[in-house]
Design a protein around this motif. Structure first.
Motif, short mmCIF file in Angstrom:
data_model
loop_
_atom_site.label_atom_id
_atom_site.label_comp_id
_atom_site.label_asym_id
_atom_site.label_seq_id
_atom_site.Cartn_x
_atom_site.Cartn_y
_atom_site.Cartn_z
N CYS A 1 -8.83 14.37 -3.60
CA CYS A 1 -8.26 12.94 -3.37
C CYS A 1 -8.48 11.98 -4.39
O CYS A 1 -7.62 11.41 -5.00
N SER B 1 -5.06 10.86 0.79
CA SER B 1 -5.85 11.70 1.96
C SER B 1 -5.29 12.92 2.26
O SER B 1 -4.06 13.14 1.69
N GLN C 1 0.64 5.13 0.89
CA GLN C 1 -0.16 6.19 1.32
C GLN C 1 0.38 7.39 1.24
O GLN C 1 1.44 7.73 1.55
N GLU D 1 -3.55 4.94 -1.65
CA GLU D 1 -4.48 5.79 -0.89
C GLU D 1 -4.08 7.22 -0.75
O GLU D 1 -2.92 7.52 -0.49
N THR E 1 0.99 -1.06 -0.06
CA THR E 1 -0.11 0.02 -0.12
C THR E 1 0.68 1.26 0.05
O THR E 1 1.73 1.37 0.86
N SER F 1 -5.76 10.82 -7.24
CA SER F 1 -5.36 9.51 -7.24
C SER F 1 -5.42 8.88 -8.65
O SER F 1 -4.45 8.13 -8.99
#
Length: 155
Positions: free
Chosen positions: A55, A81, A39, A79, A37, A59
């Motif tokens: 976001c 954020s 982030q 991810e 992942t 992305s």
């Protein structure tokens, strides 16, 4: 020890973020996850709040850039954020936004002894941090401040 790909991923993400009007606030590559992942935390360079559409849009753009760069050759989750409101105040915007809020300040005095003060955030300028402690303004030289955290009154 950070993952060997992290510096390259960070450079790519910073470049893409800048082109989209964002600044990179944080990046982590979680290799213990399956799939791995990535982030990414972003903030608008204008200082305005990041919303869900921001976001999602970022992305897509970053995902395309990652695919083109072929830096991540295995399956991954991306991810995106915003850093949100953390307890620790760090940038000028935080200190402006939370003026008047209760804070805990950790600082060192001239004898290098660590102290903790509680009060209301009054101001931070280039020279000092000022907090209101029961109606009196306490000024702490900025180079002696270790940490400023938001707190809940009565804690």
């Amino acid at each position: 020890m950070p993952h060997p790909l992290l510096p390259e991923l960070e450079q790519l993400t910073q470049r893409v973020a800048g082109l989209q009007g964002f600044e990179l606030c944080g990046i982590q590559l979680l290799t213990h996850m399956n799939p791995i992942t990535l982030q990414v935390q972003i903030r608008h360079t204008s200082g305005s709040d990041v919303n869900l559409d921001d976001c999602a849009g970022f992305s897509g753009v970053l995902g395309e850039a990652l695919e083109e760069s072929q830096q991540l050759v295995e399956a991954y989750v991306l991810e995106i954020s915003s850093p949100g409101i953390g307890e620790q105040l760090s940038c000028d915007r935080d200190f402006q936004t939370f003026r008047g809020f209760p804070v805990d300040v950790t600082h060192r005095d001239q004898g290098n002894v660590e102290h903790r003060l509680e009060g209301l955030l009054h101001e931070r300028n280039t020279d000092s941090l000022q907090i209101n402690i029961r109606g009196r303004i306490k000024s702490i030289p900025r180079d002696q401040v270790i940490e400023v955290r938001l707190t809940t009154p009565g804690q």
